[in-house]
Scaffold this active site. Structure first.
Site, PDB file in Angstrom:
ATOM      1  N   GLN A 122       3.270  -1.698  -7.252  1.00 53.56           N
ATOM      2  CA  GLN A 122       2.386  -1.996  -6.021  1.00 53.56           C
ATOM      3  C   GLN A 122       1.159  -1.242  -5.915  1.00 53.56           C
ATOM      4  OE1 GLN A 122       4.105   0.424  -2.657  1.00 53.56           O
ATOM      5  NE2 GLN A 122       4.640  -1.297  -1.664  1.00 53.56           N
ATOM      6  N   GLY A 123       0.234  -2.035  -5.557  1.00 52.74           N
ATOM      7  CA  GLY A 123      -1.025  -1.306  -5.558  1.00 52.74           C
ATOM      8  C   GLY A 123      -1.609  -1.073  -4.150  1.00 52.74           C
ATOM      9  N   TYR A 124      -1.165  -0.245  -3.472  1.00 54.56           N
ATOM     10  CA  TYR A 124      -1.552  -0.117  -1.944  1.00 54.56           C
ATOM     11  C   TYR A 124      -2.457   1.143  -1.985  1.00 54.56           C
ATOM     12  CZ  TYR A 124       1.818  -3.507  -0.329  1.00 54.56           C
ATOM     13  OH  TYR A 124       2.617  -4.769   0.066  1.00 54.56           O
ATOM     14  N   SER A 125      -1.758   2.179  -2.013  1.00 53.78           N
ATOM     15  CA  SER A 125      -2.408   3.550  -2.027  1.00 53.78           C
ATOM     16  C   SER A 125      -3.807   3.522  -2.537  1.00 53.78           C
ATOM     17  CB  SER A 125      -1.602   4.588  -2.172  1.00 53.78           C
ATOM     18  OG  SER A 125      -0.217   4.542  -1.433  1.00 53.78           O
ATOM     19  N   GLU A 240      13.645  -1.631   3.631  1.00 55.10           N
ATOM     20  CA  GLU A 240      13.574  -0.144   2.643  1.00 55.10           C
ATOM     21  C   GLU A 240      13.654   0.762   4.078  1.00 55.10           C
ATOM     22  OE1 GLU A 240       9.574  -2.268   2.616  1.00 55.10           O
ATOM     23  OE2 GLU A 240      11.602  -2.747   2.488  1.00 55.10           O
ATOM     24  N   SER A 364       5.230   9.516   5.123  1.00 56.10           N
ATOM     25  CA  SER A 364       5.388  10.826   5.226  1.00 56.10           C
ATOM     26  C   SER A 364       6.148  11.506   6.460  1.00 56.10           C
ATOM     27  CB  SER A 364       4.336  11.923   5.043  1.00 56.10           C
ATOM     28  OG  SER A 364       3.555  11.618   6.250  1.00 56.10           O
ATOM     29  N   GLU A 366       5.578  13.386   8.516  1.00 59.05           N
ATOM     30  CA  GLU A 366       4.416  13.549   9.754  1.00 59.05           C
ATOM     31  C   GLU A 366       4.156  12.310  10.359  1.00 59.05           C
ATOM     32  OE1 GLU A 366       3.985  14.826   6.674  1.00 59.05           O
ATOM     33  OE2 GLU A 366       4.163  17.010   7.008  1.00 59.05           O
TER      34      GLU A 366
END
Ligand SMILES: Cc1cc2nc3c(=O)[nH]c(=O)nc-3n(C[C@H](O)[C@H](O)[C@H](O)COP(=O)(O)OP(=O)(O)OC[C@H]3O[C@@H](n4cnc5c(N)ncnc54)[C@H](O)[C@@H]3O)c2cc1C
Length: 381
Positions: A122-125, A240, A364, A366
Site C-alpha cells: 500500500q503506497g499512501y504515506s 479495519e 495515530s 492524536e
C-alpha cells in the site's frame, strides 16, 4: 459451502483445526511479521481450501462471509496464532476492486491475488504526508495510454516482497488538495521503481521507501475516475477500524505479564498486585468496548466516528502493559528475544518495542482523539 449458516462455535472450531493441520507450529504466534518465503505455503494452503479471502463474494473466489462471520474468522485465526500474511491484496485492494474496479481489472487481478502470483503493498504515506495524507506530492501525468509517475512513498509495509503497489497519486495540482488525487496500480518490477528497506527498532526491515522515477503504468490501471482517488481509498476504511481495536494482543500480553509475576513470585507485592489488577480491568473494558462495536458490525451497520475510542484504548492498553512488564522485569528486559527464566524463557523487550508502532499506524492516537473531540464530543477543534 454456505459458511454464514454454520454456527459460530463450529466455524471457530473449523478454523482452529485448519490452522493446526496446515500451518506449521513454528510459524504460529510469530514475534515479527514473517517474510513471504516463510508463509507462502500457508498462503497457498488457505487459497487451495478457498479460505484466503473471507469477505470477498464467492463468485470472485472468496468465502462470501457476512461482516459478523468475517469477524469470527479473523478472531479464530488470531486465537490460533496464524501468522499475518502479506495481505494488502486480500484485505484492501481486492474489496476495493470488487466495489470500484472494472470487470477487466477484477478478472485480471483477483485470481492472481488468490494464487499469490501478485503480492501487493500500500503506497499512501509520503515523507511529508502521513496523518495529513491529502498533502501527498507524488505525481502521475498521462502520456498517451500510460501514466508517468514521479515521487516517493515511505513506510510501505512488505514492499520488498511485493510484486505490485497500489498508490495514491496527484493527478491535478490546481484544485483543493483532496480533489486532485487518483488511485493507481503499478507493477513494481520496472526500471523506474526503486524499493529501499528501512530497519525498525526491532531490527527487522519490515517496511520500505519506494521511489518513482518516470515509472509507468497503463491508464487501465486507474481505479475509479481520475481525481476521485480520495473517495475510492476512503471506501476501504470500513472493517479495519474495528479490527485495529481487537483485544487479542492486550489479552496475550497480560497473560505473559501475569505468568511472569507468578514465576518471579511478585504476587505478594501490593504494588505489583495493584497494577496487575488495573490492567485486568483495562483489558476487560477493552473487551466490552470491542463487543459493543462487533454487534454493530454484526448488524451490517456502518461504524460511527466513536469507533476511534476502540483503537486508542486497544493500542494504549498494550503499550501500558508492555511498559510495566519492562519496569517489573528488571535486567531481563535488557535483552531482546527469549531469555532463560524459571526453567523456561521470557521475552520482555520484543513486545515493548513492537507496541511502539501501534499508536502510529492506522491513524495515530492524536488523530483518533481529534476525531473524537470533533465528531463525537462536538468540541471546537
Ligand atoms: C508499522 C507501520 C506500518 C505502516 N505501513 C504503511 C503502509 O503499508 N503504507 C502506507 O502508506 N503507510 C504505512 N504506514 C505509515 C502510517 O500510515 C503513518 O506513519 C501514519 O499515518 C502517521 O504519519 P507520519 O508517520 O507521517 O507521522 P505525522 O503525520 O508526521 O505525525 C507525527 C506526529 O504528529 C502528530 N500529529 C500529526 N498531525 C496532528 C494533528 N493534526 N493533531 C495532533 N497531532 C498530530 C501524530 O499523531 C504524530 O504523533 C505505516 C506505519 C507504521 C508505524
Amino acid at each position: 459451502m454456505d459458511w454464514n449458516s454454520v454456527d459460530d462455535s463450529s466455524f471457530r472450531a473449523h478454523i482452529a483445526e485448519f490452522v493446526r493441520a496446515h500451518c506449521p507450529r513454528e510459524l504460529r504466534f510469530p514475534k515479527r511479521r514473517l517474510r513471504l518465503a516463510e508463509v507462502r505455503d500457508w498462503y497457498k494452503a488457505l487459497s487451495n481450501a478457498e479460505m484466503l479471502a473471507p469477505a470477498w463474494p464467492a463468485r470472485y473466489g472468496g468465502m462470501g462471509l457476512n461482516p459478523s462471520k468475517t469477524l469470527v474468522y479473523l478472531e479464530a485465526m488470531e486465537a490460533s496464532g496464524a501468522p499475518r500474511l502479506p495481505d494488502q491484496g486480500i484485505i484492501n485492494l481486492g474489496p476495493l476492486l470488487i466495489k470500484h474496479g472494472t470487470e477487466q481489472q477484477r478478472a485480471y487481478y483477483l485470481p492472481r491475488i488468490l494464487s499469490a502470483e501478485h503480492i501487493w503493498c500500500q503506497g499512501y504515506s509520503e515523507p511529508n504526508a502521513g496523518s495529513d495524507l491529502a498533502s501527498l506530492r507524488t505525481t502521475a501525468v498521462l502520456d498517451g495510454d500510460e501514466y508517468v509517475v514521479n515521487g516517493q512513498k515511505i513506510w510501505t509495509t512488505w514492499a520488498y516482497d511485493a510484486t505490485h503497489i497500489f498508490a495514491l497519486v496527484r493527478t491535478d495540482a490546481g484544485v483543493a488538495k483532496q480533489a486532485g488525487i487518483s488511485f493507481l496500480m503499478l507493477d513494481l518490477a520496472q526500471p523506474g521503481i526503486t524499493v529501499r528497506p528501512i530497519e525498525t527498532l526491532m531490527g527487522h526491515a519490515e517496511f520500505c521507501e519506494v521511489f518513482f522515477d518516470n515509472a509507468r503504468t497503463s491508464k487501465s490501471n486507474l481505479v475509479g475516475e481520475p481525481n476521485q482517488g480520495w473517495t475510492v481509498a476512503k471506501a476501504l476504511l470500513g472493517f479495519e477500524r474495528i479490527w485495529a481495536g481487537s483485544p487479542r494482543q492486550a489479552q496475550q500480553l497480560l497473560g505473559q505479564l501475569r505468568q511472569y509475576v507468578m514465576q518471579a513470585e511478585l504476587q505478594h507485592s501490593a504494588t505489583v498486585l495493584d497494577r496487575l489488577t488495573q490492567f485486568e480491568f483495562d483489558v476487560a473494558d477493552l473487551q466490552a468496548c470491542y463487543a459493543r462495536f462487533a454487534v454493530v458490525v454484526g448488524r451490517g451497520e456502518p461504524l460511527g466516528a466513536d469507533v476511534s475510542i476502540l483503537k486508542v484504548w486497544a493500542t494504549e492498553t498494550c503499550q501500558r502493559i508492555a511498559e510495566y512488564f519492562v519496569e517489573v522485569a528488571g535486567d531481563l528486559a535488557t535483552i531482546q528475544g527469549d531469555v532463560a527464566f524459571a526453567g523456561g524463557t521470557v521475552d520482555v523487550l520484543t513486545p515493548y518495542l513492537d507496541s511502539r508502532s501501534f499508536t502510529i499506524y492506522g491513524g495515530s492516537s492524536e488523530i483518533q482523539r481529534n476525531i473524537l473531540a470533533k465528531s463525537v464530543l462536538n468540541l471546537p477543534v
